[in-house]
Motif scaffolding. Structure first.
Motif, PDB file in Angstrom:
ATOM      1  N   TRP A 257      -2.955  -6.318  -9.089  1.00 37.61           N
ATOM      2  CA  TRP A 257      -2.845  -4.875  -8.862  1.00 37.61           C
ATOM      3  C   TRP A 257      -4.219  -4.199  -9.069  1.00 37.61           C
ATOM      4  O   TRP A 257      -4.990  -4.620  -9.952  1.00 37.61           O
ATOM      5  N   GLY A 258      -4.527  -3.201  -8.264  1.00 38.44           N
ATOM      6  CA  GLY A 258      -5.790  -2.481  -8.445  1.00 38.44           C
ATOM      7  C   GLY A 258      -5.646  -1.017  -8.072  1.00 38.44           C
ATOM      8  O   GLY A 258      -5.013  -0.683  -7.067  1.00 38.44           O
ATOM      9  N   ALA A 259      -6.213  -0.146  -8.908  1.00 44.41           N
ATOM     10  CA  ALA A 259      -6.238   1.284  -8.584  1.00 44.41           C
ATOM     11  C   ALA A 259      -7.694   1.737  -8.516  1.00 44.41           C
ATOM     12  O   ALA A 259      -8.552   1.203  -9.231  1.00 44.41           O
ATOM     13  N   TYR A 260      -7.963   2.728  -7.649  1.00 42.22           N
ATOM     14  CA  TYR A 260      -9.320   3.279  -7.459  1.00 42.22           C
ATOM     15  C   TYR A 260     -10.339   2.147  -7.264  1.00 42.22           C
ATOM     16  O   TYR A 260     -11.462   2.214  -7.781  1.00 42.22           O
ATOM     17  N   ILE A 261      -9.951   1.126  -6.520  1.00 42.30           N
ATOM     18  CA  ILE A 261     -10.818  -0.060  -6.393  1.00 42.30           C
ATOM     19  C   ILE A 261     -12.162   0.349  -5.775  1.00 42.30           C
ATOM     20  O   ILE A 261     -12.210   1.116  -4.819  1.00 42.30           O
TER      21      ILE A 261
ATOM     22  N   ARG B 135      -0.903   3.223 -14.802  1.00 42.03           N
ATOM     23  CA  ARG B 135      -0.799   3.984 -13.556  1.00 42.03           C
ATOM     24  C   ARG B 135      -0.418   5.439 -13.857  1.00 42.03           C
ATOM     25  O   ARG B 135      -1.013   6.380 -13.327  1.00 42.03           O
ATOM     26  N   SER B 136       0.571   5.607 -14.742  1.00 44.82           N
ATOM     27  CA  SER B 136       1.003   6.984 -14.984  1.00 44.82           C
ATOM     28  C   SER B 136      -0.045   7.742 -15.812  1.00 44.82           C
ATOM     29  O   SER B 136      -0.279   8.929 -15.574  1.00 44.82           O
ATOM     30  N   ALA B 137      -0.747   7.040 -16.726  1.00 42.15           N
ATOM     31  CA  ALA B 137      -1.809   7.717 -17.488  1.00 42.15           C
ATOM     32  C   ALA B 137      -2.947   8.131 -16.554  1.00 42.15           C
ATOM     33  O   ALA B 137      -3.493   9.246 -16.655  1.00 42.15           O
ATOM     34  N   ALA B 138      -3.300   7.242 -15.598  1.00 47.74           N
ATOM     35  CA  ALA B 138      -4.411   7.547 -14.684  1.00 47.74           C
ATOM     36  C   ALA B 138      -4.036   8.730 -13.784  1.00 47.74           C
ATOM     37  O   ALA B 138      -4.844   9.626 -13.538  1.00 47.74           O
ATOM     38  N   ARG B 139      -2.790   8.727 -13.310  1.00 44.82           N
ATOM     39  CA  ARG B 139      -2.352   9.825 -12.439  1.00 44.82           C
ATOM     40  C   ARG B 139      -2.409  11.156 -13.192  1.00 44.82           C
ATOM     41  O   ARG B 139      -2.840  12.174 -12.652  1.00 44.82           O
ATOM     42  N   LYS B 140      -1.990  11.113 -14.472  1.00 44.29           N
ATOM     43  CA  LYS B 140      -1.995  12.332 -15.279  1.00 44.29           C
ATOM     44  C   LYS B 140      -3.430  12.839 -15.449  1.00 44.29           C
ATOM     45  O   LYS B 140      -3.726  14.011 -15.283  1.00 44.29           O
ATOM     46  N   GLU B 141      -4.332  11.906 -15.730  1.00 47.48           N
ATOM     47  CA  GLU B 141      -5.709  12.302 -16.023  1.00 47.48           C
ATOM     48  C   GLU B 141      -6.443  12.812 -14.785  1.00 47.48           C
ATOM     49  O   GLU B 141      -7.103  13.833 -14.806  1.00 47.48           O
ATOM     50  N   LYS B 142      -6.313  12.076 -13.657  1.00 46.26           N
ATOM     51  CA  LYS B 142      -7.091  12.455 -12.466  1.00 46.26           C
ATOM     52  C   LYS B 142      -6.321  13.364 -11.512  1.00 46.26           C
ATOM     53  O   LYS B 142      -6.903  13.996 -10.648  1.00 46.26           O
ATOM     54  N   GLY B 143      -4.996  13.370 -11.632  1.00 43.87           N
ATOM     55  CA  GLY B 143      -4.181  14.192 -10.732  1.00 43.87           C
ATOM     56  C   GLY B 143      -3.719  13.417  -9.513  1.00 43.87           C
ATOM     57  O   GLY B 143      -2.889  13.888  -8.745  1.00 43.87           O
TER      58      GLY B 143
ATOM     59  N   MET C 294       0.856  -1.191   0.000  1.00 50.63           N
ATOM     60  CA  MET C 294       0.000   0.000   0.000  1.00 50.63           C
ATOM     61  C   MET C 294       0.890   1.238   0.000  1.00 50.63           C
ATOM     62  O   MET C 294       2.106   1.134   0.164  1.00 50.63           O
ATOM     63  N   LEU C 295       0.285   2.391  -0.159  1.00 48.49           N
ATOM     64  CA  LEU C 295       1.008   3.664  -0.044  1.00 48.49           C
ATOM     65  C   LEU C 295       2.276   3.660  -0.897  1.00 48.49           C
ATOM     66  O   LEU C 295       3.362   3.991  -0.424  1.00 48.49           O
ATOM     67  N   ASP C 296       2.134   3.247  -2.142  1.00 50.17           N
ATOM     68  CA  ASP C 296       3.313   3.138  -3.001  1.00 50.17           C
ATOM     69  C   ASP C 296       3.373   4.311  -3.975  1.00 50.17           C
ATOM     70  O   ASP C 296       2.761   4.288  -5.028  1.00 50.17           O
ATOM     71  N   SER C 297       4.130   5.337  -3.598  1.00 48.08           N
ATOM     72  CA  SER C 297       4.223   6.493  -4.492  1.00 48.08           C
ATOM     73  C   SER C 297       5.423   6.364  -5.424  1.00 48.08           C
ATOM     74  O   SER C 297       5.740   7.263  -6.177  1.00 48.08           O
ATOM     75  N   ARG C 298       6.159   5.250  -5.316  1.00 45.76           N
ATOM     76  CA  ARG C 298       7.415   5.172  -6.088  1.00 45.76           C
ATOM     77  C   ARG C 298       7.488   3.937  -6.985  1.00 45.76           C
ATOM     78  O   ARG C 298       8.571   3.522  -7.362  1.00 45.76           O
TER      79      ARG C 298
ATOM     80  N   ARG D 235       4.385  -5.801 -15.790  1.00 43.47           N
ATOM     81  CA  ARG D 235       4.976  -4.627 -15.135  1.00 43.47           C
ATOM     82  C   ARG D 235       4.825  -3.358 -15.991  1.00 43.47           C
ATOM     83  O   ARG D 235       4.379  -2.312 -15.514  1.00 43.47           O
ATOM     84  N   GLU D 236       5.162  -3.495 -17.282  1.00 46.62           N
ATOM     85  CA  GLU D 236       5.116  -2.289 -18.136  1.00 46.62           C
ATOM     86  C   GLU D 236       3.691  -1.783 -18.302  1.00 46.62           C
ATOM     87  O   GLU D 236       3.444  -0.579 -18.316  1.00 46.62           O
ATOM     88  N   GLU D 237       2.747  -2.738 -18.391  1.00 45.31           N
ATOM     89  CA  GLU D 237       1.338  -2.320 -18.517  1.00 45.31           C
ATOM     90  C   GLU D 237       0.900  -1.544 -17.264  1.00 45.31           C
ATOM     91  O   GLU D 237       0.257  -0.491 -17.354  1.00 45.31           O
ATOM     92  N   ILE D 238       1.276  -2.066 -16.091  1.00 41.53           N
ATOM     93  CA  ILE D 238       0.887  -1.372 -14.849  1.00 41.53           C
ATOM     94  C   ILE D 238       1.520   0.026 -14.811  1.00 41.53           C
ATOM     95  O   ILE D 238       0.851   1.014 -14.505  1.00 41.53           O
ATOM     96  N   GLU D 239       2.797   0.101 -15.159  1.00 33.96           N
ATOM     97  CA  GLU D 239       3.463   1.419 -15.141  1.00 33.96           C
ATOM     98  C   GLU D 239       2.734   2.389 -16.073  1.00 33.96           C
ATOM     99  O   GLU D 239       2.503   3.548 -15.727  1.00 33.96           O
TER     100      GLU D 239
END
Ligand SMILES: C[S@@+](CC[C@H](N)C(=O)[O-])C[C@H]1O[C@@H](n2cnc3c(N)ncnc32)[C@H](O)[C@@H]1O
Length: 256
Positions: free
Chosen positions: A204-208, A231-239, A186-190, A224-228
């Protein structure tokens, strides 16, 4: 000052994760303290309000918003956290002194379950310890992101007779603990999963639980590459992104 409070776990995103016990507790509360964690978390703020609208009969309650300060990341992790907790404690003390009376019930709506990476009970205990307040509080368990992750992937968390470790991205980035069994991160910002063994299985799950939920599962080396990427596209879109994942060594087996 005597104060009566309830700490209610509201689950992680789906309003239907709110339990019957939580609904009963919601209906006993006169004042809800609703944390504001900045613009990027506005969605979570709205969800707390939506839960009140949806489950509370009548409108005999009020909502008190308060700002949660950003935690400094300048110093040592543990001292930054304790300085931050002291700031939050001072905010709680003000709320308890000014926003609620002796014959009312105050409510804290805690994301997921209050026992998992949440400071609410610790802060209330430290306020009680000052002697300035006499706090009487109960705790209503909620569906944690860990339970929601397992349910959405239809996977058991532990292997037969094996331990389960729940830890943070910060610690996993320093290496997986030995004999940890399956590991929930959990709490994985890196993106700590970048540096763990390709042969591990990952769920793996985001915004579950929310409309934006994303789930990916497979052998880490394959996904791994798909998750990366997602994850980065979702962060960009939602902030912001909130994700949790299960790492499991070896082939799939039944768990108990
Ligand atoms: C401060 S902790 C709070 C945990 C919460 N008390 C619980 O029971 O899940 C925040 C972390 O919980 C996880 N989390 C919370 N909600 C989530 C969700 N809807 N989807 C995925 N992970 C979530 C993420 O790992 C996030 O970094």
């Amino acid at each position: 000052m005597k104060r009566t409070l309830t700490v209610i776990g509201i689950g992680t995103g789906n309003p239907e994760y709110v339990t019957v016990q939580a609904v009963k507790a919601l209906n006993r509360v006169s004042v809800f303290f609703i944390p504001n964690k900045g613009d990027d978390k506005a969605d979570l703020h709205h969800l707390r309000r939506e839960i009140c609208d949806r489950y509370i009969e009548g409108d005999n309650y009020r909502l008190v918003d308060f700002d949660i300060p950003e935690r400094s990341k300048a110093g040592k992790y543990t001292s930054d956290v304790s300085a931050w907790r002291a700031e939050v404690r001072a905010i709680y003390e003000r709320l308890l002194a000014e926003e609620i009376g002796e014959d009312e019930v105050g409510g804290f709506l805690v994301w997921g379950d209050p026992s998992l990476y949440d400071g609410t009970m610790g802060i209330l205990d430290s306020i009680n310890a000052t002697g300035r307040f006499d706090l009487d509080y109960d705790v209503i368990p909620g569906i944690s992101s860990v339970s929601a992750l397992a349910a959405r992937h239809k996977v058991a968390l532990n292997r037969i007779g094996q331990p389960l470790t729940i830890t943070t991205g910060r610690l996993v980035s320093q290496g997986l603990p030995p004999d940890a069994g399956n590991v929930v991160v959990m709490l994985d910002s890196r993106d700590a999963f970048r540096n763990v063994d390709d042969d591990l299985g990952i769920h793996w799950g985001a915004y579950i639980g929310t409309e934006d939920e994303i789930l990916v599962a497979g052998k880490l080396g394959d996904v791994r590459e798909e998750i990366e990427r997602v994850r980065s596209a979702a962060r960009k879109e939602k902030g912001w992104v909130m994700d949790t994942y299960l790492l499991s060594p070896g082939a799939d087996e039944d768990a108990s």
